[in-house]
Structure formats: structure tokens, C-alpha cells
Write a protein that holds these residues in place. Structure first.
Motif, PDB file in Angstrom:
ATOM      1  N   ILE A 177      15.164  13.828  -4.679  1.00  0.00           N
ATOM      2  CA  ILE A 177      14.659  13.632  -3.941  1.00  0.00           C
ATOM      3  C   ILE A 177      14.138  13.618  -2.165  1.00  0.00           C
ATOM      4  O   ILE A 177      14.989  14.353  -1.772  1.00  0.00           O
ATOM      5  CB  ILE A 177      15.351  11.806  -3.240  1.00  0.00           C
ATOM      6  N   ARG A 186      14.332   1.916  -5.041  1.00  0.00           N
ATOM      7  CA  ARG A 186      15.077   2.587  -6.291  1.00  0.00           C
ATOM      8  C   ARG A 186      16.150   3.596  -5.597  1.00  0.00           C
ATOM      9  O   ARG A 186      17.410   3.698  -6.072  1.00  0.00           O
ATOM     10  CB  ARG A 186      14.384   2.346  -7.348  1.00  0.00           C
ATOM     11  N   TYR A 187      14.893   3.676  -5.160  1.00  0.00           N
ATOM     12  CA  TYR A 187      16.414   5.103  -4.049  1.00  0.00           C
ATOM     13  C   TYR A 187      17.310   4.792  -3.329  1.00  0.00           C
ATOM     14  O   TYR A 187      18.098   5.882  -2.891  1.00  0.00           O
ATOM     15  CB  TYR A 187      14.969   6.110  -4.121  1.00  0.00           C
ATOM     16  N   LYS A 231       8.321  -6.594  -8.928  1.00  0.00           N
ATOM     17  CA  LYS A 231       7.810  -4.623  -9.300  1.00  0.00           C
ATOM     18  C   LYS A 231       8.973  -4.413  -7.639  1.00  0.00           C
ATOM     19  O   LYS A 231       8.707  -4.391  -6.709  1.00  0.00           O
ATOM     20  CB  LYS A 231       6.747  -4.169  -8.679  1.00  0.00           C
ATOM     21  N   GLU A 268      13.307  -4.201   0.405  1.00  0.00           N
ATOM     22  CA  GLU A 268      12.540  -4.967  -0.425  1.00  0.00           C
ATOM     23  C   GLU A 268      12.157  -6.349   0.518  1.00  0.00           C
ATOM     24  O   GLU A 268      10.986  -6.604   0.467  1.00  0.00           O
ATOM     25  CB  GLU A 268      13.084  -4.583  -1.732  1.00  0.00           C
ATOM     26  N   SER A 303       9.764  -1.060  -5.646  1.00  0.00           N
ATOM     27  CA  SER A 303       9.367  -0.484  -5.346  1.00  0.00           C
ATOM     28  C   SER A 303      10.980   1.682  -4.816  1.00  0.00           C
ATOM     29  O   SER A 303      11.766   1.256  -5.495  1.00  0.00           O
ATOM     30  CB  SER A 303       8.685  -0.361  -3.339  1.00  0.00           C
ATOM     31  N   THR A 304       9.918   2.631  -5.427  1.00  0.00           N
ATOM     32  CA  THR A 304      11.089   3.923  -5.002  1.00  0.00           C
ATOM     33  C   THR A 304      11.220   3.722  -4.053  1.00  0.00           C
ATOM     34  O   THR A 304      12.701   4.293  -4.500  1.00  0.00           O
ATOM     35  CB  THR A 304       9.560   4.126  -4.509  1.00  0.00           C
ATOM     36  N   LYS A 305      10.837   3.460  -2.815  1.00  0.00           N
ATOM     37  CA  LYS A 305      12.096   2.748  -1.888  1.00  0.00           C
ATOM     38  C   LYS A 305      13.498   2.739  -1.949  1.00  0.00           C
ATOM     39  O   LYS A 305      14.634   2.651  -1.842  1.00  0.00           O
ATOM     40  CB  LYS A 305      11.375   2.201  -0.335  1.00  0.00           C
ATOM     41  N   ARG A 349      20.230   4.404  -5.569  1.00  0.00           N
ATOM     42  CA  ARG A 349      20.466   6.074  -5.912  1.00  0.00           C
ATOM     43  C   ARG A 349      21.426   6.257  -4.959  1.00  0.00           C
ATOM     44  O   ARG A 349      22.040   6.933  -5.370  1.00  0.00           O
ATOM     45  CB  ARG A 349      19.380   6.464  -6.421  1.00  0.00           C
ATOM     46  N   TYR A 406      12.616  11.211   2.912  1.00  0.00           N
ATOM     47  CA  TYR A 406      12.527   9.880   2.659  1.00  0.00           C
ATOM     48  C   TYR A 406      13.742   9.186   2.196  1.00  0.00           C
ATOM     49  O   TYR A 406      13.625   8.163   2.890  1.00  0.00           O
ATOM     50  CB  TYR A 406      12.001  10.230   1.263  1.00  0.00           C
TER      51      TYR A 406
END
Length: 144
Positions: free
Chosen positions: A37, A8-9, A2, A84, A4-6, A12, A41
Motif C-alpha cells: 500500500i 479496507r486498508y 460498499k 467510512e 472503500s479502499t480506504k 489491514r 495513503y
């Protein structure tokens, strides 16, 4: 596995820098607004990317960030792994792992290796330039 949000960001953020590249540095505040965002972060993420040499910081009132290299040199896998860490789906395939006493007899290891190869194949296949092209096609949403 999976992401993480980190992670994916981070992807982006790098894509935003690629899309906004007009020779001028991009302010992180503007990226935060476009991507919705948190600036705090993004500051955490950009510091990792800067330390790895993926982005350059330009100081001053007109300062901001730029990609250190052309978008086609960054794969999605490079960026995600930077944030990650190891992307292996199971710990026995991680770059740094303890030897598993069952490795020689593990029937499922073949499955995990194929899954790992498939994941890496996709993540290493696509670059920021590819993602930027997709964003320009208009039929795909610019959401990762």
C-alpha cells in the motif's frame, strides 16, 4: 453498501500492527511494504486512527506506531466506521438523517433494518484478535 479502499486498508493496517506487536513500534514504511500500500495513503489513514486514539505514535529514530489497546478491544466495525463513517445500508437508517415522510408506511424499511442488523452483527462480532488468529491458521490468506 460498499467498503472503500480506504476502509479496507485501515483494517489491514490495524491488523498488521496487531500481528507485528513485539513490544517495539512498527514503522509505517514497513507496513506499506508488507501490505503493498502506498506510504502516502497509509499516512492519511494513520492520522485518522491516531486522532481517534486507536494507535499511538512513538517519535524518534526507532519510532513508529503501536495499537493503543489490545487487539481484542477493536472490532472490524469500529475500524471501518472510523474511516467510512456511518455503515448503514440506506440513508434513512443513518445515525444522522432527515425524517422520511414515508417512514410510517415504508414496507421496505423492515428489509433495510434487517440488512443493517446483519451487517453490524458481523462487523461487531470479529475483533483484530480474531483476524490475527485467522492469519496464524495458515489456511486462510492474509488478504482483506
Amino acid at each position: 453498501m460498499k467498503i472503500s479502499t480506504k476502509g479496507r486498508y485501515a483494517l489491514r493496517l490495524m491488523l498488521d500492527l496487531a500481528l507485528q506487536d513485539n513490544g517495539e513500534p512498527v514503522r509505517l514504511k514497513d507496513v506499506a511494504a508488507r501490505q503493498e500500500i502506498s506510504l502516502k495513503y497509509l499516512e492519511q489513514i494513520i492520522s485518522v486512527l491516531q486522532r481517534l486514539g486507536y494507535v499511538k505514535s512513538i517519535r524518534g529514530p526507532q519510532g513508529g506506531y503501536r495499537l493503543a489497546k489490545p487487539p481484542e478491544t477493536y472490532t472490524a466495525g469500529m475500524i471501518l466506521q472510523a474511516i467510512e463513517g456511518d455503515m448503514a445500508p440506506v440513508s434513512c437508517l443513518a445515525k444522522v438523517h432527515d425524517l422520511c415522510p414515508r417512514e410510517a408506511d415504508c414496507v421496505t424499511l423492515r428489509l433495510w433494518r434487517e440488512l443493517d442488523d446483519a451487517i453490524k452483527g458481523v462487523l461487531e462480532k470479529y475483533t483484530l484478535a480474531d483476524l490475527a488468529e485467522w492469519a496464524g491458521e495458515g489456511s486462510l490468506q492474509y488478504v482483506i
